[in-house]
Write an enzyme that holds these catalytic residues in place. Structure first.
Site, mmCIF file in Angstrom:
data_model
loop_
_atom_site.group_PDB
_atom_site.id
_atom_site.type_symbol
_atom_site.label_atom_id
_atom_site.label_comp_id
_atom_site.label_asym_id
_atom_site.label_seq_id
_atom_site.Cartn_x
_atom_site.Cartn_y
_atom_site.Cartn_z
ATOM 1 N N LEU A 402 -49.847 -86.826 -26.221
ATOM 2 C CA LEU A 402 -49.134 -86.468 -24.995
ATOM 3 C C LEU A 402 -50.031 -86.505 -23.766
ATOM 4 C CD1 LEU A 402 -47.119 -83.391 -26.357
ATOM 5 C CD2 LEU A 402 -46.253 -85.692 -25.926
ATOM 6 N N GLY A 405 -57.048 -83.295 -21.603
ATOM 7 C CA GLY A 405 -57.709 -82.579 -20.527
ATOM 8 C C GLY A 405 -59.122 -82.247 -20.923
ATOM 9 N N ASP A 520 -56.305 -68.878 -14.493
ATOM 10 C CA ASP A 520 -56.280 -70.338 -14.334
ATOM 11 C C ASP A 520 -54.853 -70.814 -14.082
ATOM 12 O OD1 ASP A 520 -57.271 -73.276 -16.238
ATOM 13 O OD2 ASP A 520 -57.470 -72.817 -14.110
#
Length: 711
Positions: A402, A405, A520
């Site tokens: 998908l 990161g 975050d």
């Protein structure tokens, strides 16, 4: 729209029922709703038998004033008054009932008997349709004179088949005239003296406790024992000491031909009066409205008694001392048997639970030892083996990938019939074992519709993986920052996403068992499900606070540039206000469709925050809105969102609103205070790769700043 409710569903306080809606009673025998008669377009609120043709209406509320269109509405207010209003808000019918001092969780309820009642949470009756009959008698109605209030209640016929308004005079004789569907137990005295009828048993007729069937010729020659049975006492009364009364619940009270009524006696006084008179066979309090007083004393046989499944009354029947003793002994024996069985089952379940706990613990230890020495311990999330996750993702096929990161790649898979997303931490990932454990333990204790759900994890050999619910629309940044996709998110969707993120933060900061600071929050960590509902994800950097903690300090600042608050970047201080700052940045990005970091404007060097502030000061905040939203945005909502975003990114921690205030402001509550100049007003230069450090270098003291940009 038709709305059907199951057994004992109620109309809650202030809940409105629009025209055309229906409430169905538990036995599916009666319905409450709006109807018309014949060719007339007039509409009435009433009760009718379900599934009968033609429609058999048994009660009408607004008999004399019909609705002339489809805009009727039923309301139950907090005073216990049920009203019917027309489209202009005029009350055309009211129950005229007031629950003085009893207005706690009031409900209106259609009972199995066809009786519409208003009562409170303690089952105190405030009003009932049976006190206001129309032309139909239903079992359980009391027609005639009320000995307590002196009020006389009679049935009144309709003017015509198409006009339910009452005829000129009430008709006390109308009840032998009207015919209605009945069950077997509705027949008068069908079970004889001291007999009890129940449609839930076979045969229908039985004797009350303390009584037994008297054998008759008809019993011996007939297979049907529902006919003229005769019940007699098992032990005759002798008016001696020890005689007492046995309570029968959910009963229809016997015929009152041989009864005497007193309106000023309590239930205890009623018991004493019956006990002192050897001819008294039973007593009851017939008044079920608002806990009133009243006493009925029966002398002689008890005729026409039946058992209801619910909503009946209590009847106290006189029995001999030895019969009462025997019944109580049988009850005590049954109670002891039930207690022994219950304790035995409890002990067995406890033993099985103990054995199961040992089995699970051993299996867990075995699985952990086979996978990694760095096991997680006892958490509320399943541990999956590497082979199972590998099969679920087709051996981590490239076709199932998908994205990737800083933490590693993410794969789509199917595990036990459910679509999943697997975050596979790369060996070079900056998220270590501590962050991994933190994310598992943190998410395992958080459950909210706006937080991504963790389904499990895997630690085996060198592998560390997190298994999440699959989000088919990926992350928010893919939509708002992509010129080809941003038009797919119109303003109503974006505003709902802002609301959802705020509600997720409210849960993290205030409503969960833990106080959690995400640290975050950014567009890439907001995932979207198939209905574009937002879910906050990636809790690897999250910190859990105790109830008495409000902030913490660290020498290693982690997060994503452009979203980190100034006090966190400069001094390592973080709190829920750090998340509020990130949320403010995120709001301005959602509205503008522009990234805060790297924002470029041809007329100035301001950051996105500075640009938003400049437009606000010039009264041009609407110029910040993404061009693709020009035809869909609400001016009021957009201006409020921009204003709230600026309030959240203010330099001083104390100037930023807390999470409940943010949610309230998004809901339109209260006026908004003017914002002050935001933090990080000036954009970084082209030659400076670390804008936060350059802007705040004079105040940084032994703090390491690390950008984390992974999903």
């Amino acid at each position: 729209m038709l709305r059907t409710c199951r057994s004992q569903d109620t109309i809650a306080v202030h809940q409105n029922i629009s025209d055309g809606e229906t409430i169905v009673s538990g036995n599916a025998k009666f319905e409450l709703g709006f109807f018309s008669l014949g060719s007339s377009k007039d509409r009435y609120l009433g009760i009718w038998f379900k599934n009968t043709s033609p429609q058999a209406v048994v009660w009408v509320a607004n008999r004399e004033i019909p609705l002339i269109d489809n805009s009727g509405m039923v309301k139950l207010d907090d005073q216990g008054n049920l009203t019917l209003v027309n489209g202009s808000g005029k009350v055309i019918w009211s129950s005229n009932s007031l629950a003085s001092g009893l207005n706690t969780n009031l409900v209106a309820q259609l009972l199995d008997t066809g009786n519409l009642v208003i009562k409170n949470e303690t089952e105190i009756l405030i009003w009932q349709s049976f006190d206001h009959p129309g032309d139909t008698y239903l079992p359980g109605m009391k027609v005639g004179k009320n000995f307590i209030t002196g009020r006389e209640t009679y049935l009144t016929s309709w003017r015509s088949a198409d006009d339910p308004s009452p005829d000129k005079f009430p008709n006390p004789e109308l009840m032998p005239i009207t015919t209605i569907p009945v069950d077997y137990c509705d027949n008068y005295g069908v079970c004889g003296s001291y007999g009890s009828c129940s449609i839930a048993t076979s045969p229908f007729c039985g004797c009350l406790k303390g009584f037994e069937r008297k054998t008759t010729i008809s019993d011996e020659t007939s297979a049907d024992h529902n006919d003229t049975s005769v019940c007699r006492r098992s032990i005759a009364l002798d008016c001696g000491p020890g005689e007492g009364f046995l309570k029968f619940s959910s009963m229809k009270l016997p015929d009152t031909e041989n009864a005497v009524f007193s309106g000023n006696m309590s239930l205890k006084d009623c018991e004493v009066a019956c006990n002192n008179n050897c001819s008294c066979t039973a007593y009851a309090n017939p008044n079920i409205t608002q806990g009133g007083v009243g006493c009925l004393l029966w002398f002689g046989g008890l005729i026409d008694v039946r058992v209801y499944s619910q909503n009946g009354q209590d009847l106290y029947v006189r029995l001999a001392a030895s019969e009462l003793s025997d019944i109580r002994s049988r009850f005590d024996r049954k109670k002891r048997v039930v207690m022994v069985v219950t304790l035995s089952i409890s002990a067995l379940l406890t033993l099985l639970g103990f054995i199961l706990a040992i089995y699970i613990r051993r299996k867990w230890k075995k699985s952990s030892d086979a996978g990694s020495s760095n096991h997680m311990g006892s958490v509320e999330v399943p541990l999956f083996g590497l082979s199972k996750i590998s099969r679920a993702t087709n051996d981590f096929s490239v076709d199932n990938k998908l994205g990737e990161g800083g933490f590693g790649p993410v794969y789509k898979g199917v595990l036990e019939g459910q679509e999943i997303a697997v975050k596979r931490l790369s060996k070079s990932s900056r998220q270590g074992l501590d962050e991994f454990k933190n994310e598992v333990i943190c998410i395992a204790k958080l459950q909210h519709r706006n937080l991504v759900k963790l389904l499990g994890y895997c630690i085996q050999k060198d592998e560390k993986m997190l298994i999440y619910e699959y989000m088919p629309n990926s992350s928010l940044d893919i939509f708002i920052f992509d010129e080809s996709r941003k038009s797919l998110l119109d303003w109503p969707q974006r505003f709902r996403i802002i609301h959802g993120i705020a509600r997720g933060l409210l849960y993290l900061h205030h409503d969960s068992r833990l106080k959690v600071v995400h640290r975050d929050l950014k567009a890439g960590n907001i995932l979207l499900d198939h209905q574009m509902h937002p879910k906050i994800s990636d809790f690897g950097l999250a910190r859990m606070f105790s109830e008495d903690e409000s902030e913490a300090k660290t020498k290693r600042v982690v997060g994503t540039l452009g979203y980190i608050s100034p006090e966190y970047a400069s001094n390592g201080l973080f709190s829920i206000k750090s998340d509020i700052f990130s949320f403010g940045v995120l709001v301005l990005e959602i509205v503008s469709g522009k990234k805060n970091r790297g924002f470029v404007h041809e007329d100035h060097d301001d950051s996105l925050l500075g640009h938003a502030w400049r437009l606000y000061k010039e009264g041009k905040s609407l110029d910040l809105i993404d061009e693709c939203l020009r035809l869909s945005y609400s001016t009021c909502e957009a201006l409020r969102a921009i204003h709230i975003g600026l309030l959240c990114v203010q330099q001083r921690v104390e100037d930023r609103p807390d999470t409940p205030t943010v949610v309230g402001m998004l809901n339109g509550e209260g006026s908004l205070p003017p914002p002050k100049k935001p933090a990080f007003f000036i954009q970084e230069s082209e030659n400076n790769s670390n804008p936060i450090v350059s802007l705040l270098s004079s105040s940084i003291n032994e703090v390491t700043l690390s950008q984390v940009d992974g999903r």
